[in-house]
Scaffold this motif. Structure first.
Motif: not given
Length: 263
Positions: A36-64
């Motif tokens: 039997q072929p090994e079953p394909l495994l899938y995971g979740t990728v999550a994270g946070k986009v922040t301003d490098a100077k203030t460390n505050n979150p950035i809303p509306g950034a496009v992630v691909k």
């Protein structure tokens, strides 16, 4: 005699047939087990986009990632589901006010965290200092032709605070109550004074990210009344809130914290 030979031949023939049959049965291949072929495994990728100077979150950034595209939430969070294990993936983050970001990785667990810190294309502190300097020059000009340029520095959603001190400033005709009141307010200022000097000092900037900021400062205004030539000095502690709309900063909120007027 012939009968005996015939019987012997039949016996030999039967014996040979039996032996051949037995040998043939022993050579039957045992079926190979189905792998039997090994079953394909899938995971979740999550994270946070922040301003490098203030460390505050950035809303509306496009992630691909993996041919998928999402925008970060108000808290800068993004999530992708169904990302295959063991394949090399590249995540990219773009925003019109920040340098592009990319990272390559391989997922081999149920949930992988990938955070991104973006560097602003421009320094908001420098931009806002230039903004206030421009506002001072436009007001000091007392030139009605500059009224559209002054109005352009205010957001269409601009509103003044409704606290007592700010309300006094609005009723005195020196602070616009809302966007519609920007030009009428400064027409009144231009008609009232023959000379005007605006100085923004002791600025304390709170940069949230490249599209949102606030400034607490002291505003010194010296003026000469156009009718009687009387001089007046106004000192106010103000709080301004700014938002970037397109490529330009706009005033969205104005509050007088203290006000001192001397003749």
């Amino acid at each position: 005699m012939q009968i005996f030979l015939l019987k012997n031949r039949l016996f030999l023939l039967l014996l040979i047939t039996t032996v051949l049959y037995s040998c043939g049965q022993g050579e039957v291949e045992t079926p190979k087990p189905v792998v039997q072929p090994e079953p394909l495994l899938y995971g979740t990728v999550a994270g946070k986009v922040t301003d490098a100077k203030t460390n505050n979150p950035i809303p509306g950034a496009v992630v691909k990632l993996f041919g998928l595209e999402v925008k970060t939430e108000v808290d800068g969070i993004f999530v992708f589901h169904g990302i295959p294990y063991f394949d090399e993936q590249t995540i990219t983050v773009t925003d019109p006010d920040y340098q592009a970001y990319s990272q390559t990785f391989t997922i081999n667990q149920a949930r992988l965290t990938v955070n991104a810190a973006l560097t602003p294309l421009k320094d908001p502190t420098d931009e806002l200092n230039a903004f206030l300097e421009n506002l001072s020059q436009l007001l000091e000009s007392l030139d009605p032709e500059n009224l559209p340029a002054i109005e352009a520095l205010f957001s269409e959603s601009y509103v003044a605070s409704d606290d007592p001190v700010t309300t006094f400033g609005v009723l005195s005709g020196v602070i616009p109550p809302n966007y519609e009141g920007v030009i009428p307010t400064f027409i009144n200022v231009f008609n009232t004074y023959s000379w005007l000097e605006f100085v923004f000092r002791d600025k304390v900037m709170n940069i949230t990210h490249a599209r949102k900021a606030s400034i607490e400062l002291f505003l010194d205004v010296d003026s000469e009344n156009a009718e009687d030539g009387n001089l007046r000095h106004l000192n106010a502690k103000c709080n301004f809130e700014f938002r970037r709309e397109g490529s330009d900063w706009k005033i969205v909120y104005w509050q007088l914290l203290t006000l001192d007027v001397r003749m």
